[in-house]
Design a protein around this motif. Structure first.
Motif, mmCIF file in Angstrom:
data_model
loop_
_atom_site.group_PDB
_atom_site.id
_atom_site.type_symbol
_atom_site.label_atom_id
_atom_site.label_comp_id
_atom_site.label_asym_id
_atom_site.label_seq_id
_atom_site.Cartn_x
_atom_site.Cartn_y
_atom_site.Cartn_z
ATOM 1 N N MET A 58 7.686 4.981 13.968
ATOM 2 C CA MET A 58 8.362 6.162 14.521
ATOM 3 C C MET A 58 9.201 5.707 15.711
ATOM 4 N N HIS A 59 10.254 6.441 15.964
ATOM 5 C CA HIS A 59 11.119 6.118 17.104
ATOM 6 C C HIS A 59 11.286 7.406 17.913
ATOM 7 N N MET A 86 0.827 -1.219 0.000
ATOM 8 C CA MET A 86 0.000 0.000 0.000
ATOM 9 C C MET A 86 0.857 1.263 0.000
ATOM 10 N N PHE A 87 1.727 1.423 1.046
ATOM 11 C CA PHE A 87 2.591 2.602 1.057
ATOM 12 C C PHE A 87 3.661 2.443 -0.020
ATOM 13 N N GLY A 88 3.994 3.540 -0.679
ATOM 14 C CA GLY A 88 5.059 3.462 -1.680
ATOM 15 C C GLY A 88 4.893 4.489 -2.770
ATOM 16 N N GLU A 89 5.730 4.334 -3.803
ATOM 17 C CA GLU A 89 5.700 5.246 -4.952
ATOM 18 C C GLU A 89 5.050 4.534 -6.128
ATOM 19 N N TYR A 90 4.244 5.265 -6.838
ATOM 20 C CA TYR A 90 3.535 4.674 -7.966
ATOM 21 C C TYR A 90 3.616 5.599 -9.167
ATOM 22 N N LYS A 91 3.466 4.983 -10.362
ATOM 23 C CA LYS A 91 3.341 5.803 -11.566
ATOM 24 C C LYS A 91 1.972 6.475 -11.545
ATOM 25 N N LEU A 92 1.800 7.417 -12.442
ATOM 26 C CA LEU A 92 0.564 8.214 -12.353
ATOM 27 C C LEU A 92 -0.702 7.449 -12.744
ATOM 28 N N ASN A 93 -0.552 6.332 -13.415
ATOM 29 C CA ASN A 93 -1.746 5.505 -13.576
ATOM 30 C C ASN A 93 -1.623 4.310 -12.639
ATOM 31 N N VAL A 94 -2.508 4.260 -11.676
ATOM 32 C CA VAL A 94 -2.373 3.231 -10.650
ATOM 33 C C VAL A 94 -3.751 2.862 -10.104
ATOM 34 N N LYS A 95 -3.854 1.651 -9.639
ATOM 35 C CA LYS A 95 -5.104 1.230 -8.999
ATOM 36 C C LYS A 95 -4.736 0.413 -7.762
ATOM 37 N N ILE A 96 -5.172 0.868 -6.623
ATOM 38 C CA ILE A 96 -4.890 0.161 -5.365
ATOM 39 C C ILE A 96 -6.217 -0.200 -4.721
ATOM 40 N N TYR A 114 8.394 4.166 6.778
ATOM 41 C CA TYR A 114 7.444 3.120 6.424
ATOM 42 C C TYR A 114 8.112 2.042 5.590
ATOM 43 N N ASP A 115 7.531 0.891 5.756
ATOM 44 C CA ASP A 115 7.874 -0.217 4.864
ATOM 45 C C ASP A 115 6.524 -0.862 4.590
ATOM 46 N N GLY A 138 15.921 -0.926 5.699
ATOM 47 C CA GLY A 138 14.837 -1.470 4.875
ATOM 48 C C GLY A 138 13.597 -0.589 4.816
ATOM 49 N N MET A 139 13.660 0.571 5.466
ATOM 50 C CA MET A 139 12.474 1.441 5.475
ATOM 51 C C MET A 139 12.710 2.690 4.626
ATOM 52 N N LYS A 140 11.614 3.366 4.316
ATOM 53 C CA LYS A 140 11.703 4.624 3.578
ATOM 54 C C LYS A 140 11.201 5.741 4.476
ATOM 55 N N ARG A 141 11.681 6.923 4.169
ATOM 56 C CA ARG A 141 11.273 8.093 4.938
ATOM 57 C C ARG A 141 9.956 8.635 4.360
ATOM 58 N N ALA A 142 8.968 8.865 5.217
ATOM 59 C CA ALA A 142 7.695 9.423 4.733
ATOM 60 C C ALA A 142 7.865 10.909 4.410
ATOM 61 N N ILE A 143 7.000 11.401 3.541
ATOM 62 C CA ILE A 143 7.053 12.837 3.222
ATOM 63 C C ILE A 143 6.615 13.618 4.460
ATOM 64 N N ASP A 144 7.424 14.579 4.825
ATOM 65 C CA ASP A 144 7.157 15.399 6.011
ATOM 66 C C ASP A 144 6.303 16.593 5.589
#
Lengths: 235, 276
Positions: A185-186, A1-11, A179-180, A208-214
């Motif tokens: 949060m820590h 669910m969390f992540g980067e997607y191209k502009l055409n996407v269906k979740i 997020y992964d 193994g995690m990514k930083r969320a947009i702040d």
């Protein structure tokens, strides 16, 4: 669910449906969670869609509070001059962003949680906080990733007496969310006196995690102070 | 060429009044223009330096003090060029001061009140307030006056002296505030059940604070109804929308559970006919 997607996407996940569809530049953004639906038009060629957890203080209305108060369902008592780590859960708000090389545009925020607010401190000088109730875990708990995230809390009792903790207040502007599969949060709570402490966040990226947009950085709000002082105690 | 210089010189030397010539007038004007430019630059710099460090209201005051302070100094420096000597002014100031003092006491009073308002800070720009009989949102706090946009959108300018001496209610100075409903139910309805219904409804609303918790209790046994008091705390920024929303929801929730709000009623006892 969390992540980067191209502009055409269906979740589609549980009762969440999120899609960007369309041909060429003209696209349609649609999101449905429960009974709530949002629809927007996007005119874009480049860029990508980022879906990630954000500071959980934006819904149902922005500006009401910039603090999260996590109330422990059972108090945590910590002996003098010791340090310990526990895990708590925090509510998830999910942000949807359009991102290109220069700019970040927030197009949607939604949540599956039921928001509730609480006053921390007295009415004349206290602060309004988003409220969340959590159990205290010694190990990383299982979470419904669209509903709750995991907060590791390092508690340091620098005071010379036993201290009972029933609540922790965290400032959204200080939050560092990663997020992964789930949001993480820590934070740390340093107890200075029986009813005085300070909370801060760790910025180190977990493996193994990514930083969320702040959201606050995206808004261009500078971080002058990095600690929140809990001056009205822990009960 | 010399003729041109001669002409310009004669123009500049042309006496306008009391030894003040055109050149003096130009010097005076130049000083005032330069002063205004310096004042504007200083004001912009003061804003840039202090923007992140001080509250907006204080920043506005500092800007104004810097701007008008420099203008005042420049004006005093330029005055001798138009025939006003400062020493003469000081002598004349005694009499003029009394006259001006009487004439401008309201202005001075407003100015001083404005300074005290900025120091005491009972209100800030953007606050919802009630000052005397005017209620609305504070749009600006100036040196002499405060402007309010009333709840119905009207611009109101209140002299600072009046603001300072009036009773001020600031609706958002504190993070949370309380409001109250009075709800009457029939005597035959179960008050405890009504309290439970209302309590559950309030728990579901995000802006009704968990703490301080809402209070619901039987306040009065009225003429026509059992009167419940419902006291609710909400964030000051949203309390009014919560207040307007909840009363009807409470009414609907109670009726759904068969609890009704009675009309005023009176039991009339008819005496029997007397037998004669």
């Amino acid at each position: 669910m969390f992540g980067e997607y191209k502009l055409n996407v269906k979740i589609e996940e549980e009762d969440l449906k999120l899609l960007v569809e369309g041909r060429g530049k003209r696209k349609r953004y649609y999101r449905k969670v429960g009974e709530e639906e949002v629809e927007k038009f996007i005119h874009a060629d480049k860029g990508k869609l980022v879906v990630c957890p954000v500071e959980p203080v934006n819904l149902p209305k922005e500006g009401v509070s910039e603090y999260l108060l996590v109330e422990l369902d059972k108090p945590l008592i910590i002996e003098p001059k010791t340090e310990s780590s526990v895990y708590l859960k925090f509510p998830i708000e999910i942000g949807v962003f359009l991102v290109d090389e220069i700019d970040v545009e927030r197009i949607d925020i939604f949540t599956k949680t039921m928001p509730k607010y609480i006053l921390y401190g007295p009415p004349e000088s206290g602060i309004i906080c988003k409220w969340w109730n959590s159990s205290v875990y010694n190990e990383i708990p299982e979470v419904d990733k669209l509903y709750e995230g995991i907060l590791r809390l390092d508690v340091k009792n620098a005071y010379e007496e036993w201290v009972e903790i029933k609540k922790v207040v965290l400032r959204a502007i200080d939050m560092k969310i990663f997020y992964d599969g789930y949001a993480y949060m820590h934070a740390s709570l340093k107890i200075l006196k029986k009813s005085l402490g300070e909370t801060t966040f760790f910025d180190r990226l977990p493996r193994g995690m990514k930083r969320a947009i702040d959201i606050y950085l995206a808004k261009g709000i500078k971080r002058l102070e990095k600690k929140f002082v809990m001056e009205w105690g822990f009960k | 060429m010399n003729d041109i210089f001669e002409t310009i010189k004669s123009i500049l030397d042309y006496k306008i009044y009391n030894g003040v010539n055109v050149a003096d007038l130009l010097r005076f004007t130049a000083i005032i223009i330069v002063t205004v430019i310096i004042a504007k630059v200083a004001k912009i710099n003061a804003r840039r330096i202090l923007k992140e460090k001080v509250p907006k209201t204080t920043l506005n005051a500092v800007e104004k003090v810097v701007y008008y302070g420099i203008i005042f100094i420049g004006f005093m420096a330029a005055l001798p060029y138009i025939g006003f000597s400062l020493s003469g002014l000081l002598v004349a100031g005694g009499i003029a001061g009394i006259v001006i003092g009487f004439a401008s006491q309201t202005v001075v009073s407003n100015f001083i009140s404005g300074l005290f308002l900025l120091i005491e800070k009972p209100i800030k720009i953007g606050d919802g307030v009630s000052i005397g009989d005017v209620g609305g949102v504070v749009k600006d706090i100036r040196i002499l006056s405060t402007t309010i946009r009333t709840w119905d959108g009207i611009y109101v300018r209140i002299p600072n002296e009046k603001v300072f001496t009036s009773n001020i209610k600031n609706f958002v100075a504190h993070a949370a505030r309380r409001f109250e409903y009075k709800i009457g139910i029939r005597y035959k309805d179960d008050a405890e059940k009504a309290i439970e219904v209302i309590k559950k409804l309030l728990e579901e609303h995000p802006f009704i604070l968990k703490e301080p918790a809402p209070q619901i209790f039987v306040e009065e046994l009225g003429d026509s109804s059992v009167n419940l008091a419902v006291r609710i705390w909400a964030p000051s920024t949203v309390w009014f929308s919560v207040k307007t929303e909840m009363l009807w929801k409470i009414k609907v929730a109670l009726e759904k559970e068969g609890i009704q709000i009675p009309f005023p009623q009176r039991v009339i006892w008819m005496a029997g006919k007397t037998e004669g």
